[in-house]
Design an enzyme around this catalytic site. Structure first.
Site, PDB file in Angstrom:
ATOM      1  CE1 TYR A  89      24.428  44.835  29.628  1.00 50.67           C
ATOM      2  CE2 TYR A  89      26.329  45.502  27.957  1.00 50.67           C
ATOM      3  CZ  TYR A  89      25.559  43.917  28.100  1.00 50.67           C
ATOM      4  OH  TYR A  89      25.758  43.133  29.076  1.00 50.67           O
ATOM      5  CE  LYS A 117      24.718  43.485  25.058  1.00 51.27           C
ATOM      6  NZ  LYS A 117      25.710  42.705  25.621  1.00 51.27           N
ATOM      7  CD  GLU A 176      22.378  33.671  26.805  1.00 47.65           C
ATOM      8  OE1 GLU A 176      22.738  34.148  25.414  1.00 47.65           O
ATOM      9  OE2 GLU A 176      21.921  34.373  27.570  1.00 47.65           O
ATOM     10  CG  LEU A 180      21.540  38.811  24.745  1.00 47.59           C
ATOM     11  CD1 LEU A 180      20.555  40.301  25.492  1.00 47.59           C
ATOM     12  CD2 LEU A 180      22.708  39.872  24.609  1.00 47.59           C
TER      13      LEU A 180
HETATM   14  C1  PLP Z   1      24.607  36.852  27.806  1.00 48.30           C
HETATM   15  C2  PLP Z   1      24.901  36.632  26.670  1.00 48.30           C
HETATM   16  N1  PLP Z   1      24.055  36.149  25.377  1.00 48.30           N
HETATM   17  C3  PLP Z   1      25.183  36.206  24.011  1.00 48.30           C
HETATM   18  C4  PLP Z   1      26.503  37.615  23.870  1.00 48.30           C
HETATM   19  C5  PLP Z   1      26.700  37.630  22.262  1.00 48.30           C
HETATM   20  O1  PLP Z   1      25.671  38.856  21.959  1.00 48.30           O
HETATM   21  P1  PLP Z   1      26.131  39.744  20.745  1.00 48.30           P
HETATM   22  O2  PLP Z   1      26.803  38.548  19.760  1.00 48.30           O
HETATM   23  O3  PLP Z   1      25.545  40.438  20.124  1.00 48.30           O
HETATM   24  O4  PLP Z   1      27.808  40.308  21.324  1.00 48.30           O
HETATM   25  C6  PLP Z   1      26.209  38.351  24.548  1.00 48.30           C
HETATM   26  C7  PLP Z   1      27.386  39.751  24.387  1.00 48.30           C
HETATM   27  O5  PLP Z   1      27.842  40.105  25.160  1.00 48.30           O
HETATM   28  C8  PLP Z   1      26.004  38.195  25.904  1.00 48.30           C
HETATM   29  O6  PLP Z   1      25.638  38.989  27.351  1.00 48.30           O
END
Ligand code: PLP
Length: 289
Positions: free
Chosen positions: A30, A144, A176, A200
């Site tokens: 997603y 993701k 993270e 991610l």
């Molecule tokens: C596990 C994880 N890490 C990092 C992020 C941050 O990603 P983004 O800046 O693309 O929203 C998300 C976003 O939902 C996430 O689920």
């Protein structure tokens, strides 16, 4: 209105078969794409990450880049909110339950949009509480994936402690957040872990790094130890919906040192402002750019 497999409909009318592999196995990926005043933010980057997630689960992309761009603009236009969070999901489709991939099955494509609510100024000025939790997810956190059970459990640990986010540690190192990337400030240097299979690759993470570099803010992308996290001057979490949000307590202890301890620091405020200015430049671009 939502989009499901080529059709537009109200969400109440959307149906998927119970044998969808997204439902049975969490076999799908997603994206969440913020849109400000009709302008999807970093759309190309989100769609590139969608492609790498699809590659990561060996699922052919059902649409071209152009088709995805069209659909994201279309859903934003069909919904009434000024700022929106577009959610899109692709699963491996509907097939008799069997772990190995089915042959000749069409992926399921679902797109919805919701009003985008970014943190209110009060929350940003106060910062949020976070707790540390052992990162016990699988080793492909760069995908993701809709299989978010581990992330849900980790987030619930934060919720149980009355905190907004969990800061994840693996083998003594920062990875993270349960749904965010984490930045640490120590001695006026911004630190964040590199993009590996353990995190991610956040779109906001990339923007923050670009903004730090463009504005001459000292930045080191390297492994960050648990000790450095616990002794940080500032901690921030970043995501498409939370933007740049300071963490003011970690495991119940104030983040930072001296008079500023427990309060969001100056670097977070600076980065938040740079982020808002950057968003505004995007919003001035033509809506279909
Ligand atoms: C596990 C994880 N890490 C990092 C992020 C941050 O990603 P983004 O800046 O693309 O929203 C998300 C976003 O939902 C996430 O689920």
């Amino acid at each position: 209105m939502i989009y499901l497999n080529g059709e537009w409909m109200p969400i109440e009318e959307a149906r998927i078969p119970v044998l969808d592999r997204g439902f049975i196995f969490g076999d799908g990926v997603y994206e969440v794409i913020p849109s400000y005043s009709g302008h999807p933010f970093r759309l190309r980057e989100h769609l590139a990450r969608l492609q790498s997630s699809l590659d990561g689960i060996r699922l052919a992309n059902p649409y071209t880049l152009e088709r995805w761009e069209e659909l994201v603009h279309e859903i934003v236009a069909k919904n009434p909110w000024e700022d929106q969070g577009v959610y899109l999901q692709v699963t491996r489709g509907v097939a008799p339950r069997d772990h190995a991939f089915p042959k000749g099955v069409k992926p399921t494509v679902f797109i919805m949009s919701n009003p985008l609510t970014t943190p209110q100024p009060g929350l940003r000025e106060k910062g949020v509480a976070a707790v540390t939790v052992a990162d016990n997810r699988w080793l492909r956190c760069d995908i993701k994936s809709v299989s978010l059970l581990a992330n849900c459990l980790l987030r619930q640990s934060a919720a149980d402690a009355g905190a907004a986010e969990s800061v994840l540690l693996r083998d003594g190192m920062l990875t993270e957040g349960s749904a965010s990337n984490i930045f640490v400030v120590r001695k006026d240097i911004i630190l964040t872990p590199p993009k590996t299979n353990f995190i991610l690759p956040g779109i906001t993470y990339d923007v923050v790094i670009e903004l730090a570099r463009a504005n001459g803010l000292p930045l080191e992308i390297r492994q960050v130890s648990e000790a450095e996290v616990r002794d940080a001057d500032e901690l921030w979490l970043t995501s498409s919906t939370k933007e740049v949000l300071p963490i003011s307590t970690l495991d119940g202890k104030p983040v930072g040192h001296g008079a500023g301890a427990g309060k969001p620091g100056p670097m977070a405020a600076r980065m938040y402002q740079l982020y808002q200015d950057f968003k505004r430049t995007v919003m001035r671009a033509p809506a279909n750019a």
